[in-house]
Motif scaffolding. Structure first.
Motif, mmCIF file in Angstrom:
data_model
loop_
_atom_site.group_PDB
_atom_site.id
_atom_site.type_symbol
_atom_site.label_atom_id
_atom_site.label_comp_id
_atom_site.label_asym_id
_atom_site.label_seq_id
_atom_site.Cartn_x
_atom_site.Cartn_y
_atom_site.Cartn_z
ATOM 1 N N ARG A 113 0.839 -1.507 -0.051
ATOM 2 C CA ARG A 113 -0.209 0.094 0.346
ATOM 3 C C ARG A 113 1.032 1.310 0.167
ATOM 4 O O ARG A 113 0.850 2.287 -0.898
ATOM 5 N N ASP A 118 -1.325 4.350 -6.099
ATOM 6 C CA ASP A 118 -2.463 4.420 -6.671
ATOM 7 C C ASP A 118 -2.577 3.232 -6.736
ATOM 8 O O ASP A 118 -2.413 2.298 -8.257
ATOM 9 N N LYS A 121 -9.322 1.016 -7.106
ATOM 10 C CA LYS A 121 -10.152 0.940 -6.467
ATOM 11 C C LYS A 121 -10.878 -1.180 -7.192
ATOM 12 O O LYS A 121 -10.732 -1.193 -8.255
ATOM 13 N N LEU A 153 -10.847 -1.018 1.916
ATOM 14 C CA LEU A 153 -9.865 0.550 1.798
ATOM 15 C C LEU A 153 -9.827 0.804 0.849
ATOM 16 O O LEU A 153 -10.095 1.741 0.452
ATOM 17 N N ALA A 154 -9.374 -0.157 -0.114
ATOM 18 C CA ALA A 154 -9.180 0.971 -1.680
ATOM 19 C C ALA A 154 -10.271 0.824 -2.759
ATOM 20 O O ALA A 154 -10.165 1.735 -3.385
ATOM 21 N N TYR A 155 -11.428 -0.101 -1.655
ATOM 22 C CA TYR A 155 -12.359 0.659 -2.616
ATOM 23 C C TYR A 155 -12.976 1.903 -1.933
ATOM 24 O O TYR A 155 -14.024 2.378 -2.676
ATOM 25 N N GLY A 156 -13.086 2.529 -0.669
ATOM 26 C CA GLY A 156 -12.769 3.555 -0.621
ATOM 27 C C GLY A 156 -13.851 3.859 0.722
ATOM 28 O O GLY A 156 -14.191 4.810 0.279
ATOM 29 N N LEU A 157 -14.023 2.660 1.096
ATOM 30 C CA LEU A 157 -14.975 2.794 2.445
ATOM 31 C C LEU A 157 -13.716 3.650 3.915
ATOM 32 O O LEU A 157 -12.934 3.063 3.587
ATOM 33 N N ALA A 158 -14.632 4.199 4.785
ATOM 34 C CA ALA A 158 -13.350 5.014 5.618
ATOM 35 C C ALA A 158 -14.580 5.035 7.356
ATOM 36 O O ALA A 158 -15.710 4.645 6.525
ATOM 37 N N TYR A 162 -16.784 1.521 6.009
ATOM 38 C CA TYR A 162 -15.787 0.640 6.232
ATOM 39 C C TYR A 162 -16.760 -0.469 7.704
ATOM 40 O O TYR A 162 -16.288 -1.878 7.415
ATOM 41 N N ASP A 218 -10.118 10.809 9.032
ATOM 42 C CA ASP A 218 -10.159 9.268 8.403
ATOM 43 C C ASP A 218 -8.735 9.148 7.996
ATOM 44 O O ASP A 218 -7.900 7.622 8.139
#
Length: 240
Positions: A113, A118, A121, A153-158, A162, A218
């Motif tokens: 990571r 980058d 996603k 996390l890579a999907y963009g959830l926080a 998440y 975040d």
């Protein structure tokens, strides 16, 4: 029932349910060595699943407004059948080698990571594979929550999205595992009694953790998750 075992297991369940509620995972991975020391591995794994059932269920309820249900569905497609298969194999699986492989993977994920700015996603359907790997590993080891963390996390959830989505996904897996453990005669009286006794501690830990997570940024949240990944990887490597 040994009162000191109950007190020790309850304290551990509370603290690690709190950790799971803040970081979204980690409680099961860290609780496994505690339960193993108290009860032995073959009893610890199904007992941990019962404990996680209440912990994940409470996180689902507390974060229900932010859950991404389509992702939960894709995850379940892969997780449920492999969780059943893993649960039936538990009595004969070579757990030591699998734990070490997971430890290397988790530490490698954190390094990856940071080396790749980058990572991209993942698509929704990619979570079928994530669920399959998690279902099998979780059925054999009790918990592999850190395995799913990088993908969510890579999907963009926080934060709430998440934590709630990961918990709902894990819940489908744990229910499937319990069915398999029951078929394999691993849900003994001891497992069920302790699972019920420890439920209040896990619910309390999840509630306290929910109060904490709303107060952190975040960036701090992601750092906590990565720290949990590293710690979990080390624990797997040293043989817990």
């Amino acid at each position: 029932m040994n009162v000191w075992q109950v007190l020790g297991a309850s304290a551990a369940a509370f603290l690690l349910a709190l950790l799971s509620a803040v970081a979204g995972f980690g409680g099961g991975v860290l609780l496994l060595p505690v339960f193993t020391a108290l009860f032995g591995l073959r009893t610890a794994v199904p007992m941990l699943t019962l404990t996680q059932l209440s912990s994940n269920g409470s996180r689902v309820w507390l974060n229900r407004k932010d859950i991404r249900w389509p992702l939960v569905g894709w995850f379940a497609l892969g997780a449920v059948p492999l969780a059943v298969a893993g649960g039936l194999l538990l009595a004969h699986a070579p757990l030591g080698a699998l734990k070490r492989m997971l430890g290397v993977f988790l530490i490698g994920v954190v390094v990856w990571r940071h080396l790749r700015r980058d990572p991209g996603k993942p698509g929704d359907k990619a979570f079928i594979g994530v669920g399959a790997a998690s279902g099998l590993g979780s059925a054999l080891l009790g918990s592999v929550g850190p395995l799913t963390a990088p993908f969510f996390l890579a999907y963009g959830l926080a934060r709430a999205a998440y934590i709630g989505t990961e918990a709902a996904s894990a819940l489908t897996m744990h229910l499937a595992k319990l069915g398999a453990y029951g078929a394999g005669d691993l849900l003994t009286r001891t497992v069920i009694v302790y699972g019920v006794v420890l439920t209040p501690a896990t619910l309390a830990g999840a509630w306290v953790g929910k109060r904490i997570v709303g107060r952190i940024s975040d960036r701090v949240f992601v750092l906590l998750v990565e720290a949990g990944l590293l710690l979990s990887g080390v624990l797997f490597l040293v043989g817990f």
